[in-house]
Scaffold this motif. Sequence first.
Motif, PDB file in Angstrom:
ATOM      1  N   UNK A   1      33.095  10.605   7.676  1.00 54.81           N
ATOM      2  CA  UNK A   1      32.500  11.269   6.519  1.00 54.81           C
ATOM      3  C   UNK A   1      33.484  12.225   5.865  1.00 54.81           C
ATOM      4  N   UNK A   2      34.102  13.045   6.675  1.00 57.54           N
ATOM      5  CA  UNK A   2      34.993  14.081   6.133  1.00 57.54           C
ATOM      6  C   UNK A   2      36.255  13.500   5.510  1.00 57.54           C
ATOM      7  N   UNK A   3      36.609  12.274   5.868  1.00 59.60           N
ATOM      8  CA  UNK A   3      37.779  11.633   5.258  1.00 59.60           C
ATOM      9  C   UNK A   3      37.526  11.322   3.786  1.00 59.60           C
ATOM     10  N   UNK A   4      36.271  11.059   3.435  1.00 60.34           N
ATOM     11  CA  UNK A   4      35.920  10.767   2.050  1.00 60.34           C
ATOM     12  C   UNK A   4      34.417  10.966   1.849  1.00 60.34           C
ATOM     13  N   UNK A   5      33.966  12.229   1.730  1.00 55.70           N
ATOM     14  CA  UNK A   5      32.529  12.500   1.659  1.00 55.70           C
ATOM     15  C   UNK A   5      31.824  11.839   0.479  1.00 55.70           C
ATOM     16  N   UNK A   6      32.523  11.679  -0.636  1.00 53.76           N
ATOM     17  CA  UNK A   6      31.862  11.166  -1.846  1.00 53.76           C
ATOM     18  C   UNK A   6      31.332   9.750  -1.677  1.00 53.76           C
ATOM     19  N   UNK A   7      31.875   9.015  -0.723  1.00 57.65           N
ATOM     20  CA  UNK A   7      31.397   7.661  -0.477  1.00 57.65           C
ATOM     21  C   UNK A   7      29.942   7.693   0.010  1.00 57.65           C
ATOM     22  N   UNK A   8      29.614   8.745   0.782  1.00 58.82           N
ATOM     23  CA  UNK A   8      28.313   8.815   1.460  1.00 58.82           C
ATOM     24  C   UNK A   8      27.298   9.727   0.799  1.00 58.82           C
TER      25      UNK A   8
END
Length: 291
Positions: free
Chosen positions: A282-289
């Motif tokens: 999640x923290x690698x790319x929060x906007x995905x989720x």
Amino acid sequence: MTDSKVRYTYFVHVSDFIDRVKELLENEEDFAIVEVIKTEGPTALKTGNKLIVKKDGSFEGWIGGFCTKDEIINNSLEVIRDGVPRFLYLKTCHGGLLYLYIDPMLPRKKLILIGDNPIIYYLENLGQNIGFNIIVINKIIDIDKIKINRNTFAVVATMGEQDHEYIEALLNTNIRYIGVIAGKKRGEDLISFLHNKGYKDDILDRIKVPAGLDINAKSPEEIALSILSEITKISKENKIEKVEEGEIDVVCGMTVSKSVPYYSTVGEKTYYFCSKFCKDKFEANPQIYIK
């Protein structure tokens, strides 16, 4: 779930598991048996694994990885609450699949009968035929010897003789239902007497007088039938607080409690995760989720 609720017991042999189940049944505890029916892909649990989940959320046996633990416990608690078995299908964080069967193990319904008359006779016989554990007592002191659980019910049919003493002794337990065979006037007098002794409405609500559903019963056998019908109806009602709903892990879709150590805050919202793997993803790319 907190570690304080975990009993780290691992069943080395099937006989150990069977012995523990027998012990819990003898102690009249509410619990569920969880059995792994089938697995696919990477899973910590394997086919044939069994564990015990108790009504306080504690468990005994190997429960597998963190990402499925809360789902297993929450579903088990719902099964204990509802008394209905269920199949459960779960995905693990790493793409594995779990197929589980959860079976509630609840004590037999217990019916305490107080009195000596035809209605008690029919209650005893009919109750035994539909699976109740029947206990007939004739001394108030005997109530202290009975283990009372959430599926224990009582009927007082002493026809006015010491009925208030028996009722008060039962009220001082956690019994779920006290049916009193008495007329309306006698019932009002009993409730008034107990009110004056300081018993609150939420405690007195457990008393039903006159006992039984209104089926226009006249004969002793019909009255017994109406009372057992009422007890059966009450026994099906949900008297245990529902398991608190958790948060959805937005990465893998699992339901997790807010007590998990894996969470991340974005703006004003906190997201909870079943494992460090999902948190890092999640923290690698929060906007995905984030929707």
